[in-house]
Design an enzyme around this catalytic site. Structure first.
Site, PDB file in Angstrom:
ATOM      1  N   LYS A 285       0.835  -1.203  -0.067  1.00  0.00           N
ATOM      2  CA  LYS A 285      -0.010   0.095  -0.068  1.00  0.00           C
ATOM      3  C   LYS A 285       1.037   1.377   0.201  1.00  0.00           C
ATOM      4  O   LYS A 285       1.948   1.230   0.720  1.00  0.00           O
ATOM      5  CB  LYS A 285      -1.016  -0.114   1.329  1.00  0.00           C
ATOM      6  CG  LYS A 285      -2.206  -0.829   1.079  1.00  0.00           C
ATOM      7  CD  LYS A 285      -2.878  -0.523   2.297  1.00  0.00           C
ATOM      8  CE  LYS A 285      -4.631  -1.062   2.314  1.00  0.00           C
ATOM      9  NZ  LYS A 285      -5.371  -0.824   3.509  1.00  0.00           N
ATOM     10  N   GLU A 371     -18.289  -8.565   9.795  1.00  0.00           N
ATOM     11  CA  GLU A 371     -19.487  -8.010  10.662  1.00  0.00           C
ATOM     12  C   GLU A 371     -20.339  -9.012  11.269  1.00  0.00           C
ATOM     13  O   GLU A 371     -20.831  -9.024  12.455  1.00  0.00           O
ATOM     14  CB  GLU A 371     -20.092  -7.212   9.827  1.00  0.00           C
ATOM     15  CG  GLU A 371     -19.342  -5.771   9.249  1.00  0.00           C
ATOM     16  CD  GLU A 371     -18.758  -6.151   8.024  1.00  0.00           C
ATOM     17  OE1 GLU A 371     -18.144  -5.229   7.688  1.00  0.00           O
ATOM     18  OE2 GLU A 371     -18.679  -7.082   7.576  1.00  0.00           O
ATOM     19  N   ARG A 399     -24.602  -5.898   7.214  1.00  0.00           N
ATOM     20  CA  ARG A 399     -24.338  -7.188   6.901  1.00  0.00           C
ATOM     21  C   ARG A 399     -24.328  -8.273   8.213  1.00  0.00           C
ATOM     22  O   ARG A 399     -24.133  -9.296   7.763  1.00  0.00           O
ATOM     23  CB  ARG A 399     -22.970  -7.054   6.672  1.00  0.00           C
ATOM     24  CG  ARG A 399     -22.634  -5.717   5.600  1.00  0.00           C
ATOM     25  CD  ARG A 399     -21.126  -5.720   4.849  1.00  0.00           C
ATOM     26  NE  ARG A 399     -21.080  -6.715   3.659  1.00  0.00           N
ATOM     27  CZ  ARG A 399     -19.981  -6.983   3.259  1.00  0.00           C
ATOM     28  NH1 ARG A 399     -18.697  -6.551   3.682  1.00  0.00           N
ATOM     29  NH2 ARG A 399     -19.739  -7.792   2.111  1.00  0.00           N
TER      30      ARG A 399
END
Length: 628
Positions: A285, A371, A399
C-alpha cells in the site's frame, strides 16, 4: 477540465481507454505505471480521496487491462478503494478531480458511471460471488468471455468470500481470483523464485502435462493417487496454497505485484486455463510515495495535501467527533469494569478505538472484516457474563442483520451497539450512507434505540445502554459534535423519555406546530422553530418511544413534525405515525427525513441542503405543508 497538466505525461496523455493501452508494446508498461502513479499522486493530493490502496494496485491495473479484453472481459474490483488507477485508465482521467464530490465521479466502481465498472461496490468481499456469477453467465453465452476478480484490503477475512470460493470449487467455472496481499513483503530472491515457479505452474507445458497425466493414469487408481500426492508435495514446497487448492482452485504465487512484466506474463498464461484459478500477488500500500508506504492507514483516505510536506495537514482543533466521544467513554467505562469488551470489525481508527486498544489490549477485539462474526461473538460473550460493545458503522451493521435478530435480540442479550456514521456520511456515497438503521432496528423485539442530539447525550446514552440487561443501540453521525459541554460523570437516562426543549407562545393560533426531533438535527429544528414559533421536543429514544410526550404535544398542537437523519419509510417518524393512528389523535403529521432513494455523494452540508434537511429546508417543508 483536469487540474493535472497532461503534457507532463508523454504516454498517459495518449491512453484514454484500455484499447489505447493494449496498442503499446509491453516494454513501455513500466513507464506507463510510473506516469500513472505520478498522476494519481498529483490528482488526489489536490482533491482529497482514497490514496494508499490505489498506489498499491497500479501495476496490477495496467496488467489486467493489457491482458484482458475489457470491457468485454469482466474485471470485478472488491471494496473499491483500490480502483482509482482503474478509473484513470477507463475514460475518466479528466474527471478525477471531481471524485467524491457532489455530481462528480463516484468514489468506488459504479455501474451507472462506466461500462468498465462491471459491478458496483463499496463494501468488501463481494467480488468473488459477482465474478462467479459472471463466469456462469459467460459459460451459457459461449463467447469465450473471461472473468477476473480482484480481492484485497483484508476482504478475504469475510466469510462471504469463502462461501463463493467453496461454490466455485464445486461447479468448476473458468475464472480467475487475484488475491492482492498488501500486508506482507517478499525479498528479492523469494520474489524471483516465485515468479519463476508462477510462470512454470501457469504455463501450458506444466498444465498440459498435469492434465494429460491425470487422463493417462485415470484407469490406475493406486498410481493416480501416488501421482496426485507427489504433485501436492512438490507444489507444497514452493507454493503456500494448499488451502486454496483444497477449495478447488489452482493456486499460483505469491508473485511480486509491482513487477508489471511478470504480472502480464502470468496473467497471459492464466487467462486461458480451465477451471477456477487463484493468483496470489504481494503489493505494498502506498507504493511509490514513501510517507504512504510507511503509514498506509494514515494515507488510506487523505485531505488535500502538499506531497512535499510531511506529515499530512491537521485540521484546527474543534469540537470532538462523536467517534472520539465514544472512544473516551469506552476507556472510562473499561477503567471501571474489566468485563467490558470493545469489538470492532476492522475499523479501529474510524470508530475512535485507538486509545482504547492501547490502554486495554485484553479488552479489545478486532475481528477483521467480518461483521456477522462480530455480532455473534458479542452475543456469545454476553452469554458468559461479559459486557460487549460492538462499534460498527451503520451501513456495515446491515451485513450482520440476521445475527442482530437471531443471536442477540432473540436471546435478549445485553449487547451495546455503538452505531457510527448514522445518517448522511457524505463523500463515500450510497454504499456508506447510514440511511436505514432506525428502520431495520425498530421492528426487532427487545431493542432499545437511542438518538443523541449532542455529544454529552451520546456519552450518557452509551452509559444507559451499559446499565440495561437487554440489547441497545446508540446511533450517531460522522464528524464533529455540536460543541456541547461533556460531563465526566455518567448517568443513566430514563428509558423511553424525551425532553421538551422549547414551547410555542402561540396559544390561540389556528396552526400550532410541534417539532419532534430525533438525533443531531436539533439545531436546525430549533432554528426552524424560531421562525415558526413552534414547540420543539428532543425525543432521545426511538424505541421505546415517549408515548406520553407525544400525547401531550398532540393535545396542544394540531401539526406534528418529525425530523430525523434516517429514511422516512419505517424510521422514527413512522413510530410516531403508528402511535397517533393507533390512538386516533386528531393531528396532522409531517415526516421529514431521508427520501426513498439511495443518497449520492457530496459533503454532508451539500446533501442536507439538497434534501431540505438544514434549517432553511426544514422551515420550507413545514411552510409548504401548512400552506399548500
Amino acid at each position: 477540465m483536469t487540474i493535472v497538466n497532461l503534457e507532463d505525461f508523454s504516454l498517459l496523455k495518449h491512453i484514454n481507454v484500455p484499447e489505447d493501452l493494449r496498442l503499446r508494446p509491453q516494454e513501455q508498461l513500466q513507464d506507463v505505471c510510473n506516469e500513472l502513479r505520478s498522476y494519481l499522486l498529483k490528482s488526489v493530493s489536490q482533491t482529497s480521496g482514497h490514496f494508499a490502496s490505489g498506489l498499491g494496485t497500479v501495476e496490477l491495473t495496467v496488467a489486467l487491462h493489457y491482458v484482458y479484453n475489457t470491457p468485454f472481459d469482466r474485471v470485478v474490483w472488491d471494496v473499491g478503494h483500490q480502483a482509482y488507477p482503474h478509473k484513470l485508465l477507463t475514460g475518466r482521467r479528466d474527471k478525477m478531480h471531481t471524485i467524491r464530490q457532489k455530481d462528480g465521479l463516484h468514489p468506488f466502481p459504479f455501474r451507472d458511471e462506466s461500462e468498465y465498472d462491471t459491478f458496483s461496490v463499496g463494501h468488501s468481499s463481494t467480488s468473488i460471488s459477482a465474478a462467479l456469477a459472471m463466469a456462469m453467465a459467460a459459460e451459457r453465452e459461449g463467447k469465450s468471455r473471461k472473468v477476473a476478480a480482484v480481492i484485497g484490503d483484508g476482504a478475504m477475512t469475510a466469510g462471504m468470500a469463502f462461501e463463493a470460493m467453496n461454490h466455485a470449487g464445486d461447479i468448476n467455472p473458468n475464472m480467475l481470483v487475484i488475491l492482492n496481499d498488501n500486508e506482507m513483503s517478499i525479498s528479492e530472491n523469494v520474489g524471483a523464485l516465485n515468479k519463476h515457479f508462477a510462470r512454470i505452474l501457469s504455463g501450458s507445458f506444466y498444465t498440459g502435462m498435469r492434465e494429460g497425466g491425470k487422463k493417462l493414469l485415470s484407469g490406475l487408481p493406486p498410481i493416480k493417487e501416488l501421482a496426485s500426492r507427489m504433485e501436492e508435495h512438490i507444489k507444497g514446497m514452493v507454493v503456500p496454497g494448499t488451502f486454496f487448492e483444497e477449495l478447488g482452485f489452482n493456486y499460483i504465487g505469491p508473485i511480486d505485484g509491482h513487477d508489471v512484466d511478470g504480472l502480464v506474463d502470468t496473467l497471459r498464461n492464466m487467462r486461458g486455463l480451465p477451471g477456477p484459478q487463484l493468483l496470489h500477488i504481494v503489493t505494498k500500500k502506498g507504493k511509490g510515495y514513501e510517507p504512504a508506504e510507511k503509514d498506509p492507514i494514515g494515507y488510506h483516505a487523505v485531505p488535500k495535501f502538499n506531497p512535499d510536506i510531511i506529515p499530512l495537514p491537521k485540521s484546527a482543533p474543534t469540537s470532538p467527533t462523536y467517534s472520539q466521544v465514544f472512544g473516551d467513554w469506552l476507556c472510562d467505562i473499561a477503567e471501571q469494569d474489566d468485563k467490558v469488551i470493545g469489538i470492532t470489525p476492522a475499523m479501529r481508527e474510524g470508530s475512535g478505538m485507538v486509545k482504547f486498544s492501547k490502554a486495554f489490549p485484553k479488552q479489545y477485539v478486532d475481528v477483521a472484516i467480518a461483521e456477522q462474526h462480530a455480532v455473534t461473538l458479542a452475543a456469545g460473550l454476553a452469554c458468559e457474563g461479559l459486557k460487549p460493545v460492538v462499534a460498527i458503522y451503520s451501513s456495515f451493521l446491515q451485513r450482520g442483520y440476521d445475527q442482530l435478530i437471531h443471536d442477540v435480540a432473540l436471546q435478549n442479550l445485553p449487547v451495546i451497539f455503538a452505531i457510527d456514521r448514522a445518517g448522511v456520511v457524505g463523500a463515500d456515497g450510497p454504499t456508506h450512507q447510514g440511511s436505514f438503521d432506525l428502520s431495520f432496528m425498530r421492528c426487532i423485539p427487545n431493542m432499545v434505540i437511542m438518538c443523541p442530539s449532542n455529544e454529552n447525550e451520546c456519552r450518557q446514552m452509551l452509559y444507559t445502554g451499559y446499565t440495561l440487561n437487554q440489547p441497545s443501540a446508540i446511533r450517531y453521525p460522522r464528524g464533529k459534535g455540536t460543541g456541547a459541554s461533556i460531563s465526566s460523570q455518567m448517568q443513566a437516562l430514563p428509558v423511553g423519555k424525551g425532553n421538551l426543549i422549547k414551547e410555542s407562545s402561540l396559544t390561540n393560533a389556528s396552526t400550532q406546530i410541534a417539532i419532534l426531533n430525533f438525533g443531531t438535527f436539533i439545531s436546525a429544528s430549533l432554528e426552524a422553530a424560531d421562525r415558526l414559533d413552534a414547540t420543539v421536543a428532543d425525543m432521545r429514544f426511538v424505541k421505546p418511544i415517549d408515548e406520553e410526550l407525544i400525547s401531550q404535544l398532540a393535545n396542544k398542537h394540531n401539526v406534528i413534525v418529525t425530523v430525523e437523519d434516517n429514511a422516512i419509510m419505517g424510521g422514527a417518524g413512522s413510530a410516531v405515525n403508528e402511535f397517533i393512528l393507533k390512538h386516533g389523535l386528531a393531528v396532522k403529521v409531517l415526516n421529514i427525513g431521508l427520501p426513498d432513494v439511495f443518497i449520492k455523494h457530496g459533503t454532508q452540508e451539500e446533501i442536507y441542503q439538497e434534501l431540505g434537511l438544514d434549517a432553511e429546508g426544514i422551515h420550507a417543508q413545514i411552510e409548504a405543508f401548512i400552506n399548500p
